[in-house]
Design a protein around this motif. Structure first.
Motif, PDB file in Angstrom:
ATOM      1  N   THR A  27       0.843  -1.191   0.000  1.00  0.00           N
ATOM      2  CA  THR A  27       0.000   0.000   0.000  1.00  0.00           C
ATOM      3  C   THR A  27       0.875   1.237   0.000  1.00  0.00           C
ATOM      4  O   THR A  27       2.095   1.141  -0.029  1.00  0.00           O
ATOM      5  CB  THR A  27      -0.961  -0.006   1.206  1.00  0.00           C
ATOM      6  OG1 THR A  27      -1.977   0.977   0.997  1.00  0.00           O
ATOM      7  CG2 THR A  27      -0.246   0.239   2.520  1.00  0.00           C
ATOM      8  N   VAL A  29       1.437   4.888   2.260  1.00  0.00           N
ATOM      9  CA  VAL A  29       1.127   5.589   3.503  1.00  0.00           C
ATOM     10  C   VAL A  29       2.096   6.754   3.678  1.00  0.00           C
ATOM     11  O   VAL A  29       3.097   6.864   2.965  1.00  0.00           O
ATOM     12  CB  VAL A  29       1.200   4.659   4.738  1.00  0.00           C
ATOM     13  CG1 VAL A  29       0.106   3.628   4.701  1.00  0.00           C
ATOM     14  CG2 VAL A  29       2.546   4.003   4.848  1.00  0.00           C
ATOM     15  N   ALA A  50      -5.909   8.546  13.901  1.00  0.00           N
ATOM     16  CA  ALA A  50      -7.365   8.518  13.783  1.00  0.00           C
ATOM     17  C   ALA A  50      -7.908   7.678  14.927  1.00  0.00           C
ATOM     18  O   ALA A  50      -7.274   6.723  15.352  1.00  0.00           O
ATOM     19  CB  ALA A  50      -7.783   7.916  12.443  1.00  0.00           C
ATOM     20  N   ASN A  57     -15.133   2.980  11.283  1.00  0.00           N
ATOM     21  CA  ASN A  57     -13.849   2.708  10.629  1.00  0.00           C
ATOM     22  C   ASN A  57     -13.211   1.419  11.144  1.00  0.00           C
ATOM     23  O   ASN A  57     -12.067   1.129  10.821  1.00  0.00           O
ATOM     24  CB  ASN A  57     -12.882   3.886  10.760  1.00  0.00           C
ATOM     25  CG  ASN A  57     -12.383   4.090  12.177  1.00  0.00           C
ATOM     26  OD1 ASN A  57     -12.919   3.528  13.128  1.00  0.00           O
ATOM     27  ND2 ASN A  57     -11.362   4.906  12.316  1.00  0.00           N
ATOM     28  N   HIS A  73      -9.692   5.440  -1.022  1.00  0.00           N
ATOM     29  CA  HIS A  73      -8.878   6.550  -0.514  1.00  0.00           C
ATOM     30  C   HIS A  73      -8.357   6.282   0.894  1.00  0.00           C
ATOM     31  O   HIS A  73      -7.893   7.189   1.573  1.00  0.00           O
ATOM     32  CB  HIS A  73      -9.676   7.853  -0.521  1.00  0.00           C
ATOM     33  CG  HIS A  73      -9.972   8.337  -1.889  1.00  0.00           C
ATOM     34  ND1 HIS A  73      -9.006   8.839  -2.719  1.00  0.00           N
ATOM     35  CD2 HIS A  73     -11.126   8.364  -2.605  1.00  0.00           C
ATOM     36  CE1 HIS A  73      -9.540   9.172  -3.864  1.00  0.00           C
ATOM     37  NE2 HIS A  73     -10.833   8.882  -3.826  1.00  0.00           N
ATOM     38  N   CYS A  74      -8.437   5.048   1.333  1.00  0.00           N
ATOM     39  CA  CYS A  74      -7.944   4.705   2.656  1.00  0.00           C
ATOM     40  C   CYS A  74      -7.054   3.467   2.572  1.00  0.00           C
ATOM     41  O   CYS A  74      -6.862   2.893   1.510  1.00  0.00           O
ATOM     42  CB  CYS A  74      -9.098   4.483   3.635  1.00  0.00           C
ATOM     43  SG  CYS A  74     -10.116   3.051   3.287  1.00  0.00           S
ATOM     44  N   PHE A 118     -10.049   0.912   8.893  1.00  0.00           N
ATOM     45  CA  PHE A 118     -10.012   1.681   7.653  1.00  0.00           C
ATOM     46  C   PHE A 118      -9.581   3.104   7.988  1.00  0.00           C
ATOM     47  O   PHE A 118     -10.289   3.813   8.712  1.00  0.00           O
ATOM     48  CB  PHE A 118     -11.400   1.695   7.001  1.00  0.00           C
ATOM     49  CG  PHE A 118     -11.897   0.325   6.647  1.00  0.00           C
ATOM     50  CD1 PHE A 118     -11.797  -0.135   5.352  1.00  0.00           C
ATOM     51  CD2 PHE A 118     -12.454  -0.515   7.614  1.00  0.00           C
ATOM     52  CE1 PHE A 118     -12.253  -1.403   5.006  1.00  0.00           C
ATOM     53  CE2 PHE A 118     -12.906  -1.784   7.286  1.00  0.00           C
ATOM     54  CZ  PHE A 118     -12.801  -2.234   5.979  1.00  0.00           C
ATOM     55  N   VAL A 119      -8.419   3.527   7.467  1.00  0.00           N
ATOM     56  CA  VAL A 119      -7.840   4.827   7.821  1.00  0.00           C
ATOM     57  C   VAL A 119      -7.331   5.512   6.556  1.00  0.00           C
ATOM     58  O   VAL A 119      -6.729   4.860   5.696  1.00  0.00           O
ATOM     59  CB  VAL A 119      -6.667   4.653   8.818  1.00  0.00           C
ATOM     60  CG1 VAL A 119      -6.104   5.993   9.235  1.00  0.00           C
ATOM     61  CG2 VAL A 119      -7.104   3.866  10.039  1.00  0.00           C
ATOM     62  N   GLU A 120      -7.545   6.819   6.474  1.00  0.00           N
ATOM     63  CA  GLU A 120      -6.987   7.590   5.363  1.00  0.00           C
ATOM     64  C   GLU A 120      -5.476   7.401   5.348  1.00  0.00           C
ATOM     65  O   GLU A 120      -4.835   7.437   6.397  1.00  0.00           O
ATOM     66  CB  GLU A 120      -7.309   9.065   5.519  1.00  0.00           C
ATOM     67  CG  GLU A 120      -8.776   9.392   5.443  1.00  0.00           C
ATOM     68  CD  GLU A 120      -9.052  10.841   5.804  1.00  0.00           C
ATOM     69  OE1 GLU A 120      -8.280  11.719   5.378  1.00  0.00           O
ATOM     70  OE2 GLU A 120     -10.033  11.077   6.517  1.00  0.00           O
ATOM     71  N   ARG A 121      -4.899   7.214   4.166  1.00  0.00           N
ATOM     72  CA  ARG A 121      -3.467   6.911   4.093  1.00  0.00           C
ATOM     73  C   ARG A 121      -2.604   8.027   4.665  1.00  0.00           C
ATOM     74  O   ARG A 121      -1.518   7.771   5.151  1.00  0.00           O
ATOM     75  CB  ARG A 121      -3.063   6.572   2.667  1.00  0.00           C
ATOM     76  CG  ARG A 121      -3.172   7.704   1.702  1.00  0.00           C
ATOM     77  CD  ARG A 121      -2.743   7.272   0.329  1.00  0.00           C
ATOM     78  NE  ARG A 121      -3.009   8.358  -0.596  1.00  0.00           N
ATOM     79  CZ  ARG A 121      -3.194   8.190  -1.869  1.00  0.00           C
ATOM     80  NH1 ARG A 121      -3.142   6.993  -2.389  1.00  0.00           N
ATOM     81  NH2 ARG A 121      -3.426   9.222  -2.636  1.00  0.00           N
ATOM     82  N   GLU A 122      -3.067   9.279   4.636  1.00  0.00           N
ATOM     83  CA  GLU A 122      -2.304  10.378   5.209  1.00  0.00           C
ATOM     84  C   GLU A 122      -2.301  10.349   6.738  1.00  0.00           C
ATOM     85  O   GLU A 122      -1.529  11.054   7.372  1.00  0.00           O
ATOM     86  CB  GLU A 122      -2.846  11.729   4.726  1.00  0.00           C
ATOM     87  CG  GLU A 122      -2.618  11.995   3.252  1.00  0.00           C
ATOM     88  CD  GLU A 122      -3.694  11.407   2.348  1.00  0.00           C
ATOM     89  OE1 GLU A 122      -4.659  10.771   2.865  1.00  0.00           O
ATOM     90  OE2 GLU A 122      -3.585  11.557   1.123  1.00  0.00           O
ATOM     91  N   LYS A 123      -3.189   9.542   7.337  1.00  0.00           N
ATOM     92  CA  LYS A 123      -3.265   9.446   8.799  1.00  0.00           C
ATOM     93  C   LYS A 123      -2.561   8.214   9.347  1.00  0.00           C
ATOM     94  O   LYS A 123      -2.623   7.947  10.535  1.00  0.00           O
ATOM     95  CB  LYS A 123      -4.722   9.487   9.251  1.00  0.00           C
ATOM     96  CG  LYS A 123      -5.346  10.839   8.970  1.00  0.00           C
ATOM     97  CD  LYS A 123      -6.700  10.969   9.586  1.00  0.00           C
ATOM     98  CE  LYS A 123      -7.218  12.367   9.329  1.00  0.00           C
ATOM     99  NZ  LYS A 123      -8.381  12.677  10.135  1.00  0.00           N
TER     100      LYS A 123
END
Length: 131
Positions: A27, A29, A50, A57, A73-74, A118-123
Protein backbone atom coordinates in the motif's frame (compact mmCIF):
# COMPACT_ATOMS: atom_id res chain seq x y z
CA UNK A 1 8.77 -3.93 11.47
CA UNK A 2 10.89 -4.47 8.40
CA UNK A 3 9.27 -3.16 5.19
CA UNK A 4 10.40 -2.61 1.64
CA UNK A 5 10.03 0.96 0.37
CA UNK A 6 9.42 0.90 -3.36
CA UNK A 7 9.29 4.66 -3.88
CA UNK A 8 8.65 7.93 -2.08
CA UNK A 9 6.65 10.71 -3.73
CA UNK A 10 4.71 13.84 -2.92
CA UNK A 11 1.70 15.26 -4.65
CA UNK A 12 0.69 18.95 -4.23
CA UNK A 13 -2.27 18.04 -1.99
CA UNK A 14 -0.58 15.42 0.20
CA UNK A 15 2.35 14.78 2.54
CA UNK A 16 5.26 12.57 1.48
CA UNK A 17 3.92 9.10 0.73
CA UNK A 18 5.82 5.84 0.53
CA UNK A 19 4.72 2.95 -1.63
CA UNK A 20 5.58 -0.03 0.59
CA UNK A 21 5.61 -3.81 0.47
CA UNK A 22 5.25 -5.91 3.62
CA UNK A 23 5.13 -9.71 4.00
CA UNK A 24 1.33 -9.35 4.24
CA UNK A 25 0.45 -6.66 1.72
CA UNK A 26 1.31 -3.58 -0.28
CA UNK A 27 0.00 0.00 0.00
CA UNK A 28 0.96 3.69 0.19
CA UNK A 29 1.13 5.59 3.50
CA UNK A 30 2.63 8.77 4.94
CA UNK A 31 6.45 8.72 5.13
CA UNK A 32 8.01 10.55 8.09
CA UNK A 33 11.63 9.82 7.21
CA UNK A 34 14.04 11.41 4.80
CA UNK A 35 12.11 12.28 1.66
CA UNK A 36 15.27 11.54 -0.34
CA UNK A 37 15.48 7.99 1.03
CA UNK A 38 16.37 5.39 -1.55
CA UNK A 39 14.15 2.38 -2.23
CA UNK A 40 15.04 -0.58 -0.04
CA UNK A 41 14.42 -2.18 3.34
CA UNK A 42 13.66 -0.05 6.40
CA UNK A 43 12.71 -0.80 9.99
CA UNK A 44 9.68 1.35 10.80
CA UNK A 45 7.28 2.18 13.57
CA UNK A 46 3.64 2.62 12.58
CA UNK A 47 1.33 5.31 14.00
CA UNK A 48 -2.35 5.94 13.31
CA UNK A 49 -3.69 9.47 13.79
CA UNK A 50 -7.37 8.52 13.78
CA UNK A 51 -9.68 7.30 16.51
CA UNK A 52 -11.07 3.78 16.36
CA UNK A 53 -14.86 4.10 15.98
CA UNK A 54 -16.55 0.71 16.01
CA UNK A 55 -18.96 0.27 13.10
CA UNK A 56 -17.56 3.30 11.30
CA UNK A 57 -13.85 2.71 10.63
CA UNK A 58 -13.45 -0.61 12.47
CA UNK A 59 -15.23 -3.92 12.12
CA UNK A 60 -14.64 -7.64 12.69
CA UNK A 61 -12.24 -9.14 10.17
CA UNK A 62 -13.50 -11.80 7.82
CA UNK A 63 -10.28 -13.79 8.30
CA UNK A 64 -7.37 -14.11 10.72
CA UNK A 65 -3.86 -12.93 9.92
CA UNK A 66 -2.23 -9.56 9.40
CA UNK A 67 -2.94 -7.69 6.19
CA UNK A 68 -2.29 -4.25 4.71
CA UNK A 69 -4.10 -3.24 1.55
CA UNK A 70 -5.41 -0.19 -0.25
CA UNK A 71 -9.11 0.46 0.11
CA UNK A 72 -10.07 3.34 -2.16
CA UNK A 73 -8.88 6.55 -0.51
CA UNK A 74 -7.94 4.70 2.66
CA UNK A 75 -5.72 1.90 3.85
CA UNK A 76 -7.09 -1.24 5.46
CA UNK A 77 -5.10 -2.68 8.36
CA UNK A 78 -6.10 -6.13 9.60
CA UNK A 79 -4.65 -7.02 12.96
CA UNK A 80 -5.31 -8.45 16.39
CA UNK A 81 -6.98 -5.95 18.73
CA UNK A 82 -5.92 -5.74 22.38
CA UNK A 83 -7.58 -3.38 24.85
CA UNK A 84 -5.52 -1.71 27.57
CA UNK A 85 -6.59 -1.04 31.16
CA UNK A 86 -6.32 2.72 30.63
CA UNK A 87 -8.96 2.80 27.87
CA UNK A 88 -6.78 2.65 24.78
CA UNK A 89 -6.31 -0.10 22.26
CA UNK A 90 -3.36 -1.71 20.53
CA UNK A 91 -3.56 -3.20 17.06
CA UNK A 92 -1.00 -5.99 16.68
CA UNK A 93 0.09 -5.90 13.06
CA UNK A 94 2.19 -9.05 12.69
CA UNK A 95 4.12 -8.34 15.90
CA UNK A 96 4.26 -4.55 15.49
CA UNK A 97 2.03 -2.78 18.02
CA UNK A 98 0.09 0.30 16.89
CA UNK A 99 -1.44 2.38 19.70
CA UNK A 100 -5.00 3.50 18.94
CA UNK A 101 -7.35 5.98 20.59
CA UNK A 102 -10.95 4.83 20.98
CA UNK A 103 -14.03 6.95 20.27
CA UNK A 104 -17.15 5.52 21.80
CA UNK A 105 -17.95 2.09 23.20
CA UNK A 106 -16.65 -1.17 21.79
CA UNK A 107 -18.43 -4.52 21.79
CA UNK A 108 -17.72 -6.51 24.97
CA UNK A 109 -16.10 -9.45 23.21
CA UNK A 110 -13.83 -7.53 20.80
CA UNK A 111 -10.64 -7.79 22.91
CA UNK A 112 -8.33 -10.41 21.38
CA UNK A 113 -10.16 -10.59 18.04
CA UNK A 114 -9.07 -9.86 14.48
CA UNK A 115 -10.38 -6.55 13.18
CA UNK A 116 -10.11 -4.43 10.08
CA UNK A 117 -9.34 -0.75 10.52
CA UNK A 118 -10.01 1.68 7.65
CA UNK A 119 -7.84 4.83 7.82
CA UNK A 120 -6.99 7.59 5.36
CA UNK A 121 -3.47 6.91 4.09
CA UNK A 122 -2.30 10.38 5.21
CA UNK A 123 -3.26 9.45 8.80
CA UNK A 124 -1.06 6.35 8.88
CA UNK A 125 2.57 7.29 9.36
CA UNK A 126 5.79 5.32 9.09
CA UNK A 127 8.79 6.43 11.12
CA UNK A 128 12.03 4.72 10.08
CA UNK A 129 14.64 3.87 12.73
CA UNK A 130 18.08 2.29 12.89
CA UNK A 131 18.73 -0.94 14.81
Amino acid sequence: MLIDVEKIARFPWSPWLAQIQTPFGRTAVRWCGDENAEPGEYHVEWTVDAELTWGRNAKPAGAAGAEVRPGGHCVVLRGLLRLTEDGAAVLDLDGSPILLDIAGPLPEDVDGTWIELFVEREKISLYPYEL
